[in-house]
Design an enzyme around this catalytic site. Structure first.
Site, mmCIF file in Angstrom:
data_model
loop_
_atom_site.group_PDB
_atom_site.id
_atom_site.type_symbol
_atom_site.label_atom_id
_atom_site.label_comp_id
_atom_site.label_asym_id
_atom_site.label_seq_id
_atom_site.Cartn_x
_atom_site.Cartn_y
_atom_site.Cartn_z
ATOM 1 N N CYS A 17 -17.976 46.720 101.741
ATOM 2 C CA CYS A 17 -17.600 46.820 100.335
ATOM 3 C C CYS A 17 -16.373 45.956 100.123
ATOM 4 C CB CYS A 17 -17.287 48.280 100.023
ATOM 5 S SG CYS A 17 -16.658 48.545 98.373
ATOM 6 N N LYS A 27 -18.175 57.747 84.390
ATOM 7 C CA LYS A 27 -19.173 57.280 85.379
ATOM 8 C C LYS A 27 -19.114 58.130 86.651
ATOM 9 C CE LYS A 27 -17.991 53.697 88.135
ATOM 10 N NZ LYS A 27 -18.070 53.913 89.587
ATOM 11 N N ASN A 28 -17.906 58.376 87.153
ATOM 12 C CA ASN A 28 -17.794 59.050 88.447
ATOM 13 C C ASN A 28 -18.003 60.556 88.375
ATOM 14 O OD1 ASN A 28 -17.483 56.608 89.630
ATOM 15 N ND2 ASN A 28 -15.259 56.766 89.935
ATOM 16 N N VAL A 34 -4.871 54.317 99.089
ATOM 17 C CA VAL A 34 -6.204 54.943 99.183
ATOM 18 C C VAL A 34 -7.200 54.033 99.898
ATOM 19 C CG1 VAL A 34 -8.113 55.961 97.874
ATOM 20 C CG2 VAL A 34 -5.754 56.321 97.112
ATOM 21 N N ASP A 45 -8.092 53.425 90.997
ATOM 22 C CA ASP A 45 -8.990 52.730 90.064
ATOM 23 C C ASP A 45 -8.249 52.121 88.871
ATOM 24 O OD1 ASP A 45 -11.123 53.300 91.687
ATOM 25 O OD2 ASP A 45 -11.815 55.026 90.540
ATOM 26 N N ARG A 97 -14.852 51.730 103.785
ATOM 27 C CA ARG A 97 -15.500 52.866 103.125
ATOM 28 C C ARG A 97 -16.623 53.524 103.933
ATOM 29 N NH1 ARG A 97 -16.384 51.602 96.911
ATOM 30 N NH2 ARG A 97 -16.266 53.842 96.769
ATOM 31 N N ARG A 143 -20.797 47.547 85.733
ATOM 32 C CA ARG A 143 -21.145 48.718 86.537
ATOM 33 C C ARG A 143 -20.467 49.968 85.997
ATOM 34 N NH1 ARG A 143 -20.912 47.872 92.829
ATOM 35 N NH2 ARG A 143 -21.498 50.039 92.541
ATOM 36 N N ARG A 192 -22.960 52.176 96.281
ATOM 37 C CA ARG A 192 -22.623 53.082 97.386
ATOM 38 C C ARG A 192 -22.785 54.544 97.002
ATOM 39 N NH1 ARG A 192 -19.842 50.923 101.197
ATOM 40 N NH2 ARG A 192 -19.040 52.946 101.809
#
Ligand code: EPU
Length: 419
Positions: free
Chosen positions: A116, A22-23, A326, A304, A121, A396, A92
Protein backbone atom coordinates in the site's frame (compact mmCIF):
# COMPACT_ATOMS: atom_id res chain seq x y z
CA UNK A 1 -8.05 9.37 -15.75
CA UNK A 2 -9.36 12.85 -15.07
CA UNK A 3 -7.43 15.64 -13.36
CA UNK A 4 -8.55 18.63 -11.31
CA UNK A 5 -7.54 22.06 -12.49
CA UNK A 6 -7.48 24.63 -9.70
CA UNK A 7 -6.84 28.34 -9.93
CA UNK A 8 -5.85 29.23 -6.39
CA UNK A 9 -6.22 32.13 -3.98
CA UNK A 10 -10.00 32.45 -4.14
CA UNK A 11 -11.40 33.05 -0.66
CA UNK A 12 -13.98 30.29 0.08
CA UNK A 13 -17.28 31.23 1.68
CA UNK A 14 -20.70 29.68 2.10
CA UNK A 15 -22.34 26.47 3.26
CA UNK A 16 -21.62 22.90 2.36
CA UNK A 17 -22.97 19.53 3.58
CA UNK A 18 -20.92 16.48 4.44
CA UNK A 19 -21.69 12.97 3.09
CA UNK A 20 -21.84 9.75 5.10
CA UNK A 21 -18.61 8.29 6.47
CA UNK A 22 -16.85 5.93 4.06
CA UNK A 23 -15.02 4.20 6.91
CA UNK A 24 -18.27 3.56 8.77
CA UNK A 25 -20.16 2.50 5.64
CA UNK A 26 -17.59 -0.15 4.66
CA UNK A 27 -17.69 -2.26 7.87
CA UNK A 28 -21.46 -1.83 8.20
CA UNK A 29 -21.92 -3.09 4.63
CA UNK A 30 -19.62 -6.04 5.37
CA UNK A 31 -21.58 -6.78 8.55
CA UNK A 32 -24.76 -7.42 6.53
CA UNK A 33 -23.18 -10.86 5.88
CA UNK A 34 -23.70 -11.79 9.55
CA UNK A 35 -27.41 -12.58 9.06
CA UNK A 36 -29.77 -13.31 6.19
CA UNK A 37 -32.45 -10.71 6.91
CA UNK A 38 -32.90 -7.51 4.89
CA UNK A 39 -30.71 -4.53 5.83
CA UNK A 40 -31.73 -1.06 4.72
CA UNK A 41 -28.88 1.45 4.96
CA UNK A 42 -29.01 5.22 4.56
CA UNK A 43 -26.52 8.08 4.29
CA UNK A 44 -24.09 5.90 2.34
CA UNK A 45 -21.54 8.03 0.48
CA UNK A 46 -21.48 7.61 -3.29
CA UNK A 47 -17.74 6.97 -3.47
CA UNK A 48 -15.72 4.32 -5.26
CA UNK A 49 -14.73 2.25 -2.20
CA UNK A 50 -18.40 1.88 -1.27
CA UNK A 51 -19.21 0.80 -4.86
CA UNK A 52 -16.36 -1.73 -4.62
CA UNK A 53 -17.92 -3.18 -1.47
CA UNK A 54 -21.27 -3.48 -3.33
CA UNK A 55 -19.45 -5.38 -6.08
CA UNK A 56 -17.83 -7.73 -3.55
CA UNK A 57 -21.17 -8.41 -1.82
CA UNK A 58 -22.83 -9.10 -5.19
CA UNK A 59 -19.99 -11.41 -6.27
CA UNK A 60 -20.59 -13.67 -3.31
CA UNK A 61 -24.33 -13.81 -3.92
CA UNK A 62 -25.86 -10.90 -1.98
CA UNK A 63 -28.58 -8.76 -3.53
CA UNK A 64 -27.66 -5.05 -3.35
CA UNK A 65 -30.16 -2.48 -4.61
CA UNK A 66 -29.02 1.14 -4.43
CA UNK A 67 -30.94 4.33 -4.84
CA UNK A 68 -29.12 7.57 -4.17
CA UNK A 69 -27.53 7.29 -0.75
CA UNK A 70 -29.58 4.25 0.31
CA UNK A 71 -29.06 0.56 -0.27
CA UNK A 72 -31.21 -2.48 0.45
CA UNK A 73 -29.05 -5.54 1.04
CA UNK A 74 -30.14 -9.17 1.32
CA UNK A 75 -27.53 -11.81 2.08
CA UNK A 76 -29.84 -14.82 2.42
CA UNK A 77 -28.59 -16.35 -0.86
CA UNK A 78 -24.84 -15.92 -0.40
CA UNK A 79 -23.23 -18.83 -2.29
CA UNK A 80 -19.51 -18.07 -1.96
CA UNK A 81 -17.17 -17.24 0.88
CA UNK A 82 -14.35 -15.93 -1.30
CA UNK A 83 -13.04 -12.37 -1.68
CA UNK A 84 -10.80 -12.62 -4.74
CA UNK A 85 -7.42 -10.97 -5.30
CA UNK A 86 -8.60 -8.83 -8.24
CA UNK A 87 -11.03 -7.06 -5.97
CA UNK A 88 -9.08 -6.96 -2.70
CA UNK A 89 -6.06 -5.44 -4.48
CA UNK A 90 -8.26 -2.44 -5.41
CA UNK A 91 -9.51 -1.97 -1.82
CA UNK A 92 -7.80 -3.25 1.31
CA UNK A 93 -10.97 -2.78 3.36
CA UNK A 94 -12.37 -5.86 1.53
CA UNK A 95 -10.69 -7.78 4.38
CA UNK A 96 -13.68 -6.65 6.48
CA UNK A 97 -15.72 -9.54 5.07
CA UNK A 98 -13.36 -12.05 6.71
CA UNK A 99 -14.88 -11.93 10.23
CA UNK A 100 -18.54 -11.98 9.13
CA UNK A 101 -18.10 -14.80 6.54
CA UNK A 102 -16.19 -16.95 9.00
CA UNK A 103 -18.67 -16.37 11.82
CA UNK A 104 -21.76 -17.15 9.74
CA UNK A 105 -20.55 -19.81 7.29
CA UNK A 106 -17.66 -21.39 9.20
CA UNK A 107 -15.19 -20.58 6.43
CA UNK A 108 -13.73 -17.71 4.42
CA UNK A 109 -11.12 -17.32 1.72
CA UNK A 110 -9.93 -13.73 1.44
CA UNK A 111 -7.00 -12.52 -0.63
CA UNK A 112 -4.20 -11.03 1.46
CA UNK A 113 -4.16 -7.29 0.86
CA UNK A 114 -0.86 -6.47 -0.84
CA UNK A 115 1.42 -3.45 -0.52
CA UNK A 116 0.00 0.00 0.00
CA UNK A 117 1.27 3.48 -0.80
CA UNK A 118 1.09 4.57 2.86
CA UNK A 119 2.99 1.68 4.48
CA UNK A 120 3.10 -2.10 4.85
CA UNK A 121 -0.35 -2.40 6.55
CA UNK A 122 -0.35 -6.09 7.54
CA UNK A 123 -3.46 -7.84 8.92
CA UNK A 124 -1.66 -10.03 11.49
CA UNK A 125 -3.71 -8.67 14.40
CA UNK A 126 -6.96 -9.57 12.61
CA UNK A 127 -5.68 -13.12 12.11
CA UNK A 128 -4.26 -13.52 15.65
CA UNK A 129 -7.59 -12.38 17.09
CA UNK A 130 -9.64 -14.74 14.93
CA UNK A 131 -7.31 -17.59 15.94
CA UNK A 132 -8.05 -16.74 19.60
CA UNK A 133 -11.75 -17.06 18.72
CA UNK A 134 -11.06 -20.62 17.59
CA UNK A 135 -10.45 -20.18 13.86
CA UNK A 136 -7.92 -22.32 12.06
CA UNK A 137 -6.03 -20.01 9.70
CA UNK A 138 -3.64 -20.84 6.86
CA UNK A 139 -1.98 -18.56 4.35
CA UNK A 140 -1.77 -20.18 0.92
CA UNK A 141 -1.18 -18.83 -2.57
CA UNK A 142 -1.71 -15.24 -1.43
CA UNK A 143 -4.97 -16.06 0.34
CA UNK A 144 -6.14 -16.18 3.95
CA UNK A 145 -8.00 -19.47 4.44
CA UNK A 146 -9.99 -19.41 7.67
CA UNK A 147 -12.15 -22.20 9.07
CA UNK A 148 -14.05 -22.79 12.29
CA UNK A 149 -17.02 -25.06 12.89
CA UNK A 150 -18.04 -22.62 15.66
CA UNK A 151 -16.22 -19.59 17.05
CA UNK A 152 -16.01 -19.25 20.82
CA UNK A 153 -15.57 -16.17 22.99
CA UNK A 154 -12.03 -15.26 24.09
CA UNK A 155 -9.92 -12.46 25.53
CA UNK A 156 -8.03 -10.60 22.81
CA UNK A 157 -5.30 -8.10 23.69
CA UNK A 158 -4.52 -6.04 20.61
CA UNK A 159 -0.89 -4.86 20.37
CA UNK A 160 -2.12 -1.75 18.50
CA UNK A 161 -5.64 -0.33 18.40
CA UNK A 162 -6.21 -1.37 14.78
CA UNK A 163 -9.45 0.08 13.38
CA UNK A 164 -10.49 -2.56 10.84
CA UNK A 165 -8.96 -5.26 13.09
CA UNK A 166 -11.24 -4.22 15.97
CA UNK A 167 -14.18 -4.17 13.54
CA UNK A 168 -13.45 -7.63 12.10
CA UNK A 169 -13.12 -9.16 15.58
CA UNK A 170 -16.19 -7.39 16.97
CA UNK A 171 -18.28 -8.67 14.04
CA UNK A 172 -16.98 -12.23 14.34
CA UNK A 173 -17.53 -12.24 18.12
CA UNK A 174 -21.23 -11.36 17.66
CA UNK A 175 -22.00 -14.95 16.56
CA UNK A 176 -19.43 -16.72 18.76
CA UNK A 177 -20.37 -18.93 21.72
CA UNK A 178 -19.79 -17.01 24.95
CA UNK A 179 -18.15 -13.68 25.76
CA UNK A 180 -15.30 -11.96 23.94
CA UNK A 181 -13.28 -9.13 25.44
CA UNK A 182 -11.23 -6.95 23.07
CA UNK A 183 -8.60 -4.97 24.99
CA UNK A 184 -6.76 -1.98 23.50
CA UNK A 185 -9.61 -1.69 20.98
CA UNK A 186 -9.80 1.18 18.49
CA UNK A 187 -12.06 4.00 19.74
CA UNK A 188 -12.84 5.61 16.39
CA UNK A 189 -16.42 6.89 15.86
CA UNK A 190 -16.66 4.46 12.92
CA UNK A 191 -16.12 1.52 15.31
CA UNK A 192 -18.88 2.91 17.53
CA UNK A 193 -21.20 3.31 14.53
CA UNK A 194 -20.63 -0.30 13.50
CA UNK A 195 -21.32 -1.46 17.08
CA UNK A 196 -24.50 0.62 17.20
CA UNK A 197 -25.76 -0.90 13.95
CA UNK A 198 -25.01 -4.42 15.24
CA UNK A 199 -26.81 -3.74 18.53
CA UNK A 200 -29.79 -2.56 16.46
CA UNK A 201 -29.83 -6.10 15.00
CA UNK A 202 -29.78 -7.84 18.38
CA UNK A 203 -26.02 -8.07 19.02
CA UNK A 204 -24.84 -7.66 22.62
CA UNK A 205 -21.91 -5.23 22.60
CA UNK A 206 -20.73 -2.99 25.44
CA UNK A 207 -17.90 -0.50 25.62
CA UNK A 208 -17.53 0.47 21.95
CA UNK A 209 -15.73 3.81 21.95
CA UNK A 210 -13.62 2.78 24.93
CA UNK A 211 -10.48 0.65 24.91
CA UNK A 212 -12.35 -2.42 26.19
CA UNK A 213 -15.16 -3.85 24.12
CA UNK A 214 -17.20 -6.76 25.48
CA UNK A 215 -19.27 -8.85 23.09
CA UNK A 216 -21.65 -11.57 24.27
CA UNK A 217 -22.31 -13.89 21.36
CA UNK A 218 -25.90 -14.43 20.16
CA UNK A 219 -27.25 -17.17 17.89
CA UNK A 220 -28.47 -14.88 15.10
CA UNK A 221 -28.78 -11.24 14.03
CA UNK A 222 -31.90 -9.63 12.59
CA UNK A 223 -32.19 -7.15 9.75
CA UNK A 224 -31.86 -3.38 10.28
CA UNK A 225 -32.78 0.04 9.05
CA UNK A 226 -29.77 2.21 9.79
CA UNK A 227 -28.19 5.48 8.72
CA UNK A 228 -24.39 5.90 8.89
CA UNK A 229 -22.66 8.80 10.65
CA UNK A 230 -21.30 11.82 8.75
CA UNK A 231 -17.73 11.69 7.46
CA UNK A 232 -15.45 13.49 9.92
CA UNK A 233 -12.52 13.37 7.48
CA UNK A 234 -14.52 15.01 4.68
CA UNK A 235 -15.74 17.61 7.20
CA UNK A 236 -12.15 18.27 8.33
CA UNK A 237 -10.97 18.57 4.72
CA UNK A 238 -13.66 21.16 3.91
CA UNK A 239 -12.87 23.13 7.08
CA UNK A 240 -9.20 23.18 6.14
CA UNK A 241 -10.05 24.25 2.59
CA UNK A 242 -11.88 27.20 4.13
CA UNK A 243 -9.05 27.92 6.55
CA UNK A 244 -6.23 27.91 4.00
CA UNK A 245 -8.02 30.47 1.82
CA UNK A 246 -8.74 32.87 4.71
CA UNK A 247 -12.37 31.93 4.16
CA UNK A 248 -15.67 31.77 6.02
CA UNK A 249 -17.10 28.28 5.60
CA UNK A 250 -20.06 26.64 7.30
CA UNK A 251 -19.86 22.84 7.20
CA UNK A 252 -23.22 21.19 7.84
CA UNK A 253 -24.45 17.65 8.67
CA UNK A 254 -21.39 16.78 10.74
CA UNK A 255 -20.65 15.80 14.36
CA UNK A 256 -18.39 18.52 15.85
CA UNK A 257 -17.54 16.18 18.75
CA UNK A 258 -15.77 13.81 16.33
CA UNK A 259 -13.37 16.61 15.36
CA UNK A 260 -12.22 17.91 18.77
CA UNK A 261 -8.48 17.40 18.12
CA UNK A 262 -8.74 18.99 14.67
CA UNK A 263 -10.77 22.00 15.82
CA UNK A 264 -8.38 22.58 18.67
CA UNK A 265 -5.41 22.69 16.24
CA UNK A 266 -7.28 24.98 13.85
CA UNK A 267 -8.03 27.25 16.81
CA UNK A 268 -4.31 27.36 17.67
CA UNK A 269 -3.65 28.40 14.06
CA UNK A 270 -5.84 31.48 14.62
CA UNK A 271 -9.05 30.19 13.02
CA UNK A 272 -12.30 31.36 14.66
CA UNK A 273 -14.55 28.34 15.23
CA UNK A 274 -18.28 28.22 15.93
CA UNK A 275 -19.69 24.82 16.77
CA UNK A 276 -23.37 24.09 16.32
CA UNK A 277 -25.13 20.84 17.19
CA UNK A 278 -24.54 19.38 13.73
CA UNK A 279 -22.44 22.02 12.02
CA UNK A 280 -19.15 23.90 12.29
CA UNK A 281 -18.34 27.35 10.96
CA UNK A 282 -14.76 28.49 10.51
CA UNK A 283 -13.58 32.04 9.85
CA UNK A 284 -9.91 32.26 9.07
CA UNK A 285 -7.46 35.14 9.19
CA UNK A 286 -5.51 36.14 6.06
CA UNK A 287 -2.49 34.13 7.31
CA UNK A 288 -2.57 31.16 9.70
CA UNK A 289 -0.06 30.60 12.53
CA UNK A 290 2.21 27.53 12.38
CA UNK A 291 1.47 24.76 14.91
CA UNK A 292 3.00 21.37 15.67
CA UNK A 293 0.83 18.34 14.98
CA UNK A 294 1.20 14.69 15.89
CA UNK A 295 -1.16 12.08 14.48
CA UNK A 296 -2.63 9.49 16.86
CA UNK A 297 -5.46 6.99 16.94
CA UNK A 298 -8.81 8.57 17.92
CA UNK A 299 -9.37 10.82 19.83
CA UNK A 300 -5.98 12.13 18.65
CA UNK A 301 -5.39 14.13 15.49
CA UNK A 302 -6.35 11.77 12.59
CA UNK A 303 -3.69 10.52 10.20
CA UNK A 304 -6.35 10.87 7.48
CA UNK A 305 -6.12 14.68 7.85
CA UNK A 306 -2.33 14.90 8.09
CA UNK A 307 -1.69 15.73 4.41
CA UNK A 308 -4.38 18.43 4.39
CA UNK A 309 -2.95 19.96 7.60
CA UNK A 310 0.52 19.93 6.06
CA UNK A 311 -0.83 21.98 3.14
CA UNK A 312 -2.02 24.59 5.68
CA UNK A 313 1.37 24.64 7.40
CA UNK A 314 3.14 25.26 4.06
CA UNK A 315 1.62 28.75 3.96
CA UNK A 316 1.37 29.47 7.71
CA UNK A 317 3.49 32.03 9.53
CA UNK A 318 6.43 30.25 11.22
CA UNK A 319 7.83 26.73 11.43
CA UNK A 320 5.86 23.63 12.28
CA UNK A 321 6.66 19.99 12.91
CA UNK A 322 4.21 17.32 11.78
CA UNK A 323 4.83 13.83 13.20
CA UNK A 324 3.12 10.78 11.71
CA UNK A 325 2.83 8.03 14.31
CA UNK A 326 0.12 5.80 12.79
CA UNK A 327 1.55 4.82 9.40
CA UNK A 328 5.15 4.26 8.38
CA UNK A 329 5.23 5.98 5.04
CA UNK A 330 2.53 8.60 4.90
CA UNK A 331 4.57 11.52 3.51
CA UNK A 332 4.16 10.80 -0.20
CA UNK A 333 2.51 14.19 -0.69
CA UNK A 334 5.69 15.96 0.50
CA UNK A 335 7.57 15.74 -2.80
CA UNK A 336 4.49 17.02 -4.66
CA UNK A 337 4.07 19.93 -2.21
CA UNK A 338 7.77 20.70 -2.76
CA UNK A 339 7.01 20.96 -6.50
CA UNK A 340 4.63 23.74 -5.50
CA UNK A 341 7.51 25.51 -3.75
CA UNK A 342 6.86 24.26 -0.20
CA UNK A 343 9.79 24.21 2.21
CA UNK A 344 9.60 20.79 3.92
CA UNK A 345 12.35 18.68 5.41
CA UNK A 346 11.48 15.06 6.26
CA UNK A 347 13.42 13.41 9.09
CA UNK A 348 12.06 9.89 9.59
CA UNK A 349 8.48 10.15 10.80
CA UNK A 350 8.69 13.97 11.21
CA UNK A 351 8.30 16.71 8.65
CA UNK A 352 9.62 20.18 9.45
CA UNK A 353 7.76 22.81 7.49
CA UNK A 354 8.87 26.39 7.06
CA UNK A 355 5.74 28.38 6.22
CA UNK A 356 5.97 30.62 3.13
CA UNK A 357 3.74 33.55 2.12
CA UNK A 358 2.42 31.51 -0.83
CA UNK A 359 2.78 28.30 -2.83
CA UNK A 360 3.11 28.36 -6.58
CA UNK A 361 0.63 26.36 -8.66
CA UNK A 362 2.12 23.35 -10.48
CA UNK A 363 1.16 20.04 -12.06
CA UNK A 364 1.15 17.45 -9.25
CA UNK A 365 0.19 13.82 -8.93
CA UNK A 366 -1.98 12.14 -6.32
CA UNK A 367 -0.55 8.98 -4.73
CA UNK A 368 -3.30 7.97 -2.33
CA UNK A 369 -6.68 9.20 -1.19
CA UNK A 370 -5.72 11.66 1.57
CA UNK A 371 -2.52 12.82 -0.15
CA UNK A 372 -4.76 13.84 -3.07
CA UNK A 373 -6.97 15.82 -0.73
CA UNK A 374 -3.87 17.55 0.66
CA UNK A 375 -2.80 18.57 -2.85
CA UNK A 376 -6.26 19.95 -3.64
CA UNK A 377 -6.21 22.00 -0.42
CA UNK A 378 -2.71 23.27 -1.30
CA UNK A 379 -3.87 24.15 -4.82
CA UNK A 380 -6.67 26.30 -3.39
CA UNK A 381 -4.07 28.53 -1.74
CA UNK A 382 -1.44 28.54 -4.49
CA UNK A 383 -0.71 31.36 -6.89
CA UNK A 384 -1.82 30.41 -10.40
CA UNK A 385 -2.86 27.03 -11.70
CA UNK A 386 -2.46 23.62 -10.06
CA UNK A 387 -3.32 20.45 -11.94
CA UNK A 388 -3.87 17.45 -9.66
CA UNK A 389 -3.73 14.30 -11.77
CA UNK A 390 -4.71 10.69 -10.88
CA UNK A 391 -7.77 11.89 -9.03
CA UNK A 392 -9.24 8.39 -9.08
CA UNK A 393 -7.55 8.17 -5.68
CA UNK A 394 -9.67 11.09 -4.50
CA UNK A 395 -12.85 9.50 -5.80
CA UNK A 396 -12.32 6.49 -3.54
CA UNK A 397 -13.40 8.54 -0.56
CA UNK A 398 -14.79 11.96 -1.49
CA UNK A 399 -18.20 12.45 -3.06
CA UNK A 400 -18.18 15.28 -5.65
CA UNK A 401 -15.43 17.20 -3.81
CA UNK A 402 -14.86 19.59 -6.69
CA UNK A 403 -18.59 20.46 -6.89
CA UNK A 404 -18.69 21.19 -3.16
CA UNK A 405 -15.64 23.44 -3.46
CA UNK A 406 -17.18 25.20 -6.48
CA UNK A 407 -20.26 26.00 -4.39
CA UNK A 408 -17.92 27.65 -1.88
CA UNK A 409 -16.44 29.82 -4.65
CA UNK A 410 -13.34 27.84 -5.58
CA UNK A 411 -12.14 27.93 -9.14
CA UNK A 412 -11.81 24.19 -9.69
CA UNK A 413 -12.84 22.00 -12.57
CA UNK A 414 -12.46 18.44 -13.74
CA UNK A 415 -10.53 18.06 -16.97
CA UNK A 416 -9.42 14.99 -18.92
CA UNK A 417 -5.78 14.14 -18.19
CA UNK A 418 -3.44 14.78 -21.14
CA UNK A 419 -2.60 11.58 -23.04
N1 EPU B 1 -1.34 -2.77 11.85
C1 EPU B 1 -0.55 -3.90 11.99
N2 EPU B 1 -1.15 -5.12 11.95
C2 EPU B 1 -2.50 -5.27 11.80
C3 EPU B 1 -3.30 -4.11 11.65
C4 EPU B 1 -2.68 -2.87 11.70
O1 EPU B 1 0.67 -3.81 12.13
O2 EPU B 1 -3.00 -6.42 11.77
C5 EPU B 1 -0.72 -1.44 11.88
C6 EPU B 1 -0.82 -0.72 10.54
O3 EPU B 1 0.21 -1.11 9.66
C7 EPU B 1 -0.76 0.73 10.93
C8 EPU B 1 -1.47 0.75 12.30
O4 EPU B 1 -1.46 -0.60 12.75
O5 EPU B 1 0.57 1.15 11.09
C9 EPU B 1 -2.90 1.26 12.28
O6 EPU B 1 -3.61 0.65 11.23
P1 EPU B 1 -5.16 0.31 11.31
O7 EPU B 1 -5.31 -1.16 11.25
O8 EPU B 1 -5.80 1.03 12.43
O9 EPU B 1 -5.67 0.92 9.92
P2 EPU B 1 -6.79 0.29 9.03
O10 EPU B 1 -7.82 -0.32 9.87
O11 EPU B 1 -6.17 -0.51 7.95
C10 EPU B 1 -8.35 2.40 9.00
C11 EPU B 1 -8.92 3.30 7.94
C12 EPU B 1 -7.81 4.16 7.34
C13 EPU B 1 -7.19 4.98 8.48
C14 EPU B 1 -6.69 4.05 9.59
C15 EPU B 1 -6.15 4.79 10.79
C16 EPU B 1 -10.80 2.03 7.12
C17 EPU B 1 -11.43 1.28 6.01
N3 EPU B 1 -9.56 2.48 6.91
O12 EPU B 1 -7.37 1.59 8.33
O13 EPU B 1 -8.41 5.03 6.40
O14 EPU B 1 -6.13 5.75 7.99
O15 EPU B 1 -7.76 3.18 10.02
O16 EPU B 1 -7.10 5.63 11.32
O17 EPU B 1 -11.42 2.26 8.13
C18 EPU B 1 -8.51 6.37 4.48
O18 EPU B 1 -9.72 6.47 4.65
O19 EPU B 1 -7.88 7.06 3.65
C19 EPU B 1 -7.75 5.40 5.26
C20 EPU B 1 -6.53 4.99 4.91
Amino acid sequence: MDALLITGQQRLRGEVAVAGAKNAALPILASTLLGGEECVLGNLPRVRDVFTMYTLLRMIGASVKCEGHCAVIKTADVHSTEAPYDLVKTMRASVLVLGPLLARFGQAMVSLPGGCAIGPRPVNFHLDGLTKLGAHIRLEHGYILAEASKLHGARIDLALPTVTGTENLMMAACLADGTTVINNAAKEPEVVDLARSLVRRGAKIHGAGSERIVVQGVSRLQGMDYSVIPDRIEAGTLLMAGAITGGDVHVKHCHPGHLDAVLSKLGECGVEIHEGRTSIRVRAPRRLRAVNVQTFPYPGFPTDLQAQMMALMCVAEGTSVISETVFENRFLHVSELQRMGASILVEGARAVIQGLPALSGAPVMASDLRASAGLVVAGLAAQGETRVSRIYHLERGYERLEEKLQVLGASIKRVPAPV
